[in-house]
Design a protein around this motif. Structure first.
Motif, short mmCIF file in Angstrom:
data_model
loop_
_atom_site.label_atom_id
_atom_site.label_comp_id
_atom_site.label_asym_id
_atom_site.label_seq_id
_atom_site.Cartn_x
_atom_site.Cartn_y
_atom_site.Cartn_z
N VAL A 1 -26.27 43.01 75.43
CA VAL A 1 -25.10 43.67 76.00
C VAL A 1 -24.04 42.62 76.30
N TYR A 2 -22.80 42.91 75.93
CA TYR A 2 -21.71 41.96 76.12
C TYR A 2 -20.59 42.60 76.91
N ARG A 3 -19.86 41.74 77.63
CA ARG A 3 -18.71 42.22 78.39
C ARG A 3 -17.52 42.28 77.45
N GLY A 4 -16.72 43.31 77.59
CA GLY A 4 -15.53 43.46 76.76
C GLY A 4 -14.40 44.08 77.55
N VAL A 5 -13.18 43.89 77.04
CA VAL A 5 -12.02 44.51 77.69
C VAL A 5 -11.25 45.26 76.61
N LEU A 6 -11.09 46.56 76.81
CA LEU A 6 -10.39 47.37 75.81
C LEU A 6 -8.88 47.14 75.91
N ALA A 7 -8.19 47.67 74.92
CA ALA A 7 -6.74 47.48 74.86
C ALA A 7 -6.05 48.04 76.10
N ASN A 8 -6.63 49.08 76.71
CA ASN A 8 -6.00 49.65 77.90
C ASN A 8 -6.51 49.01 79.17
#
Ligand SMILES: *[C@@H]1O[C@H](CO)[C@@H](O)[C@H](O)[C@H]1NC(C)=O
Ligand SMILES: *[C@@H]1O[C@H](CO)[C@@H](O)[C@H](O)[C@H]1NC(C)=O
Ligand SMILES: *[C@@H]1O[C@H](CO)[C@@H](O)[C@H](O)[C@H]1NC(C)=O
Ligand SMILES: *[C@@H]1O[C@H](CO)[C@@H](O)[C@H](O)[C@H]1NC(C)=O
Ligand SMILES: *[C@@H]1O[C@H](CO)[C@@H](O)[C@H](O)[C@H]1NC(C)=O
Ligand SMILES: *[C@@H]1O[C@H](CO)[C@@H](O)[C@H](O)[C@H]1NC(C)=O
Ligand SMILES: *[C@@H]1O[C@H](CO)[C@@H](O)[C@H](O)[C@H]1NC(C)=O
Ligand SMILES: *[C@@H]1O[C@H](CO)[C@@H](O)[C@H](O)[C@H]1NC(C)=O
Ligand SMILES: *[C@@H]1O[C@H](CO)[C@@H](O)[C@H](O)[C@H]1NC(C)=O
Ligand SMILES: *[C@@H]1O[C@H](CO)[C@@H](O)[C@H](O)[C@H]1NC(C)=O
Length: 852
Positions: free
Chosen positions: A511-518
């Protein structure tokens, strides 16, 4: 020089007067019998010609006249009979008995000073604008300043008890508080639409005796009173302090507002310097009955609520609106017309008599069913108020900024609302041309958009093996709508910065941390070993994302591209429960007991929802502290549900080695026996988690303290001996513990980890037990799963499952199982013999967190 005294009425004398009066009367006292008439230009003038009294043309009609005192230039400041319009045969005269009268052409006295027989000897207009009737000694017996009409000039004292009036409106100063008050009178009632005090810090809670409003020569409107040491400021004219040859005054205007003005000498126009009611639409009745006030840019304009109405007088929008069809002509067939952002003005005294605390629907219905109600207003400003209007006179105000909805009772059907103030429709030719232009522009924009979209699609999709990923914008739109969003692999690569920040490695992949465009922070799970096709994967994703519960982690989206299968979840700020139970470093061990218990109950609720309440019931198959996540408020959120099914599409109860994903220590014994996995298997795992939540130790830990036994086995023995303290997490301060809760949690956990699935409670029961709603019996000893394969004697339960498995010869017949289940069990058995040894070997392998 004395003016000529009017004789018996000879024509010669009259002609003489006509010629001489303008010259002779200036600054002089007018003797008894002096007369003014509209037919000549005679006036009574103040010494320096600043003010003059005479007939002026009426504003309402050029053939009518008003007897008025005007400032040099023509601004009126006082009028006989408050603007009474009279015909050309009228006169204004100081009669021989000393009464000042306005007489119309037929000889009727329209207005009088009522000073007959009081020794009045002359009349005079003073430099201040005051018309004075005086006796022989020069003492004033009557003055116009004491009988103001709609205006108060400089040096005039406007005292409480006096009124300014203009049409239906009146202005006064409250005697006790000095508040300025504006009232509307009509339709049998009086409405106070403005009532404000000024500089209360100055007047304090003093009771005034005779507050007096004055327009000072410097442009300050002030209030004086015997109890005040100096005047209190009501308002500053915007040009206060400026000097010049001008007159300042305050006036109650015909539109119901009270304003301060200045007028230069010789000019017939006055300049507004201040107004009491800043928002003209708040003046009650400004647009007449049923009229709706709104703004066209800056000016207030009047319109009607809808096409069910028409202007009473199309040339005077302020005259109000009338119904095209009276309510009386449609009994039983009336409806409520809805007006958004509209308020029917509500002021004392009706505000206290017709107000209710009801919602918008009730506000509409109450008026519809109330026989006398004609309109209602529901405020959406948080007050929860609804006003019912029973008076036939209602005054509307419409503005996009108004947080209220109004209703008007009309005869069916309700017609559309016209644009506010649109009295005249645009010409047909003009609107036709505009429509044509709009059509061309819209067509052009749409074509351009289609082209752009096509280009974008081509650009994004030429790299895609299957049908291409949606654009990020499109995906985010979907996210907002609640449906699972399909992401492209590239998008997820970008949002996780190339899968850099690893949050953990679960049973199904990292599992990885991510940041969406919003800017939404998410957890992206890279699934491994997925054997399913695209279509089935999407079906499972749909099932998972349609499962919503406070205690379940929400699936935001997914990616299915080539061999890549990823799931995007909402990000949980506080990570997983294991860090708090077993971690050494902070925040490990810091989780207080109330939070632990709340997490345990929340987890149970989440699993209950999966088992019993959602549409496609889901057996989790991998409940462990690592899969219980905590949001910023430490709400428990169960994650990874529905994934077991993904791994084996046909039937997750048919385990192959690769498909067994449960975690050692939390796996129910039936897993290892290749018996059917049911919801009760999750209950077993949950029981282990619950035990760990109380103890802060892994259930499979073996140590000296536990006398070489697994912790869960040892814990039950200690529980039997009554040594609860030995089981409880030592890091929990004793004073924080709710011992009844702790004991309940322990008992529930021992019930859950019963070897016999039939003896374990359902998750729904677990929630009830933890809540204390259900009585708890003392749990029997759970058999450790270690003894599962070595023991052939069942522990006297109601199921023969254990013995049949152990003997593995006869087909398993569990009395309590359904025919379906039996079939599945039979299917499971065909594999069990092959797999059991391997499973066992794997189980005993030294890797502590191995998932199989
Ligand atoms: C009238 O005007 C003259 C000259 O402008 C001035 O001196 C006088 O004070 C004025 N009188 C009054 C009553 O204002
Ligand atoms: C004069 O006043 C009386 C009473 O108000 C009214 O009836 C009459 O019509 C008026 N006459 C004219 C010419 O205005
Ligand atoms: C009018 O004047 C006479 C004599 O100066 C006096 O007696 C009488 O009371 C006065 N009338 C009024 C109403 O003041
Ligand atoms: C207005 O009131 C003030 C103060 O009471 C007084 O000096 C002044 O004469 C009054 N003016 C008139 C026209 O009555
Ligand atoms: C002013 O108006 C009030 C209310 O209408 C009334 O009671 C009062 O008599 C009026 N005062 C004068 C001087 O007309
Ligand atoms: C006077 O005006 C103030 C607001 O300026 C208001 O709160 C108060 O209730 C008013 N007093 C009366 C007697 O209406
Ligand atoms: C209110 O009255 C006090 C006391 O005289 C004065 O100091 C203050 O400036 C006044 N405030 C306003 C807004 O006029
Ligand atoms: C109001 O009146 C009371 C007693 O009359 C006094 O003690 C108090 O200071 C006054 N408050 C203000 C704000 O003037
Ligand atoms: C608004 O209405 C007023 C009065 O009817 C009119 O004079 C003015 O031109 C209007 N302004 C606009 C922007 O329509
Ligand atoms: C009520 O009004 C609607 C719309 O005008 C009409 O169709 C209907 O027949 C009316 N019903 C009665 C009972 O008058």
């Amino acid at each position: 020089m004395r003016p000529l005294r009017r004789s018996s009425g000879g024509l010669a004398a009259l002609g003489c007067c006509l010629f001489l009066l303008p010259l002779l009367s200036r600054g002089a006292d007018m003797p008894l019998g002096s007369t003014l008439s509209p037919g000549n230009s005679a006036t009574w003038t103040s010494p320096n010609s600043t003010f003059s009294l005479g007939f002026t043309a009426s504003a309402s009609s050029p053939s009518l006249f008003v007897a008025a005192i005007t400032y040099a230039g023509g601004v009126p400041v006082w009028s006989a009979g408050n603007g009474a319009a009279v015909d050309s045969g009228s006169s204004f005269r100081l009669s021989s008995n000393g009464d000042l009268q306005l007489v119309n052409g037929s000889g009727a006295v329209l207005w009088s000073s009522n000073t007959g027989g009081q020794n009045v000897s002359a009349a005079a207009v003073q430099e201040t604008g005051n018309l004075v009737l005086k006796d022989k000694t020069g003492a004033a017996l009557w003055q116009s300043f004491d009988h103001p009409t709609d205006t108060v000039v400089m040096s005039q004292n406007f005292t409480s008890g006096m009124n300014l009036t203009s049409g239906s409106y009146a202005f006064s100063v409250d005697r006790a508080t000095g508040n300025l008050t504006l009232r509307w009178t009509g339709a049998g009632s009086t409405v106070t639409y403005f009532n404000r005090g000024y500089n209360t810090s100055f007047t304090g809670n003093k009771t005034l005796t005779a507050p007096t409003l004055t327009m000072q020569t410097n442009g300050i409107v002030s209030l004086t009173d015997g109890t005040l040491t100096s005047p209190a400021v009501v308002a500053y004219s915007s040009n206060y302090g400026e000097s010049g040859d001008m007159m300042r005054f305050v006036r109650l205007d015909a539109d119901g507002n009270f304003r301060a003005y200045s007028a230069a000498r010789g000019s017939n126009a006055a300049t507004e310097e201040w107004s009491a009611v800043a928002d003209q639409c708040q003046v009650f009745g400004y647009c007449g009955s049923m009229g709706v006030c709104s703004y066209n840019g800056t000016s207030p304009v009047c319109g009607c609520p809808s096409l069910n109405f028409q202007l009473s007088d199309p040339s005077k929008p302020r005259a109000g609106c009338t119904r095209k069809l009276e309510l009386a002509s449609c009994p039983g067939n009336s409806t409520m017309l809805e007006l958004d952002n509209t308020q029917f003005l509500t002021y004392p005294p009706e505000i206290t008599t017709e107000q209710f605390f009801v919602g918008i629907t009730a506000c509409r219905l109450n008026c519809l069913s109330g026989g006398s109600c004609v309109a209602s207003t529901a405020l959406s400003d948080g007050s929860g108020l609804c006003f019912l209007k029973v008076s036939s006179f209602v005054s509307g105000y419409q503005s996009a900024a108004l947080p209220s909805t109004s209703f008007v009772k009309v005869c069916s059907p309700p017609l559309p609302n016209p644009a506010p103030g649109s009295a005249a429709a645009p010409s047909a030719g003009g609107s036709g041309f505009r429509a044509w232009v709009v059509a061309v522009v819209v067509l052009g924009v749409v074509s351009a958009l289609v082209l752009c979209e096509w280009a974008l699609w081509w650009f994004l999709c030429r790299h895609s093996p299957k049908y291409g990923p949606a654009s990020a914008q499109y995906a985010l739109l979907e996210y907002a709508s609640g449906a699972p969003v399909q992401f492209s692999y590239r998008e997820l690569q970008r949002s996780t910065k190339g899968f850099k920040e690893k949050l953990g490695a679960g049973g199904f992949g990292a599992v990885y941390r991510g940041v969406l465009a919003n800017r939404t922070v998410v957890a992206v799970k890279q699934l491994e070993g997925i054997e399913q096709g695209e279509k089935q994967f999407r079906m499972e994703v749909a099932t998972i994302s349609s499962t919503h519960h406070l205690n379940l982690v929400r699936l935001i989206g997914f990616c299915s591209e080539g061999r890549h299968r990823l799931l995007v979840y909402e990000f949980m700020k506080n990570g997983s429960l294991d860090a708090f139970l077993f971690g050494d470093a902070p925040p490990g061990g810091k989780m207080p007991w109330p939070t632990r218990f709340a997490v345990a109950v929340g987890t149970a609720r989440g699993i209950t929802y999966l088992h019993e309440e959602c549409r496609d019931c889901i057996v989790h198959c991998d409940i462990k502290p690592e899969n219980i996540l905590l949001d910023e408020h430490f709400n428990a959120k169960v994650s990874d549900f529905g994934l077991a099914k993904l791994v084996n599409p046909k039937d997750h109860r048919h385990r192959t080695l690769t498909s067994v994903r449960g975690t050692r220590g939390y796996l129910a014994p039936e897993w290892l026996a290749n018996l059917p996995i049911t919801a009760k298997s999750d209950v077993y795992s949950y029981g282990m988690v619950l035990l760990e939540t109380v103890s802060g130790r892994r259930n499979f830990d073996v140590s000296e303290e536990t006398r070489g036994k697994k912790f869960s086995v040892w814990a039950y023995e200690e529980y039997e001996r009554g040594n609860l303290a030995g089981i409880i997490d030592r890091r929990l301060p004793a004073e924080d513990l709710d011992m009844a809760q702790v004991e309940r949690a322990l008992q529930v956990s021992f019930w859950c980890i019963q070897e016999q699935p039939g003896q374990r409670p359902s998750m729904g029961k677990v929630v009830q037990m933890l809540d204390g709603v259900m009585e708890l019996e003392r749990p029997p000893p759970p058999k450790s799963s270690d003894s599962f394969f070595s023991t052939t004697t069942a522990s006297g339960g109601n199921s023969s499952m254990v013995s049949t498995v152990a003997s593995s010869a006869a087909p398993p017949v569990a009395p309590s199982t359904s025919p379906n289940l039996e079939q599945e069990m039979a299917l499971g058995r065909s594999e069990s013999a092959r797999n059991r040894d391997r499973v066992t070997r794997q189980l005993l392998s030294p890797q502590p967190y191995m998932t199989m």
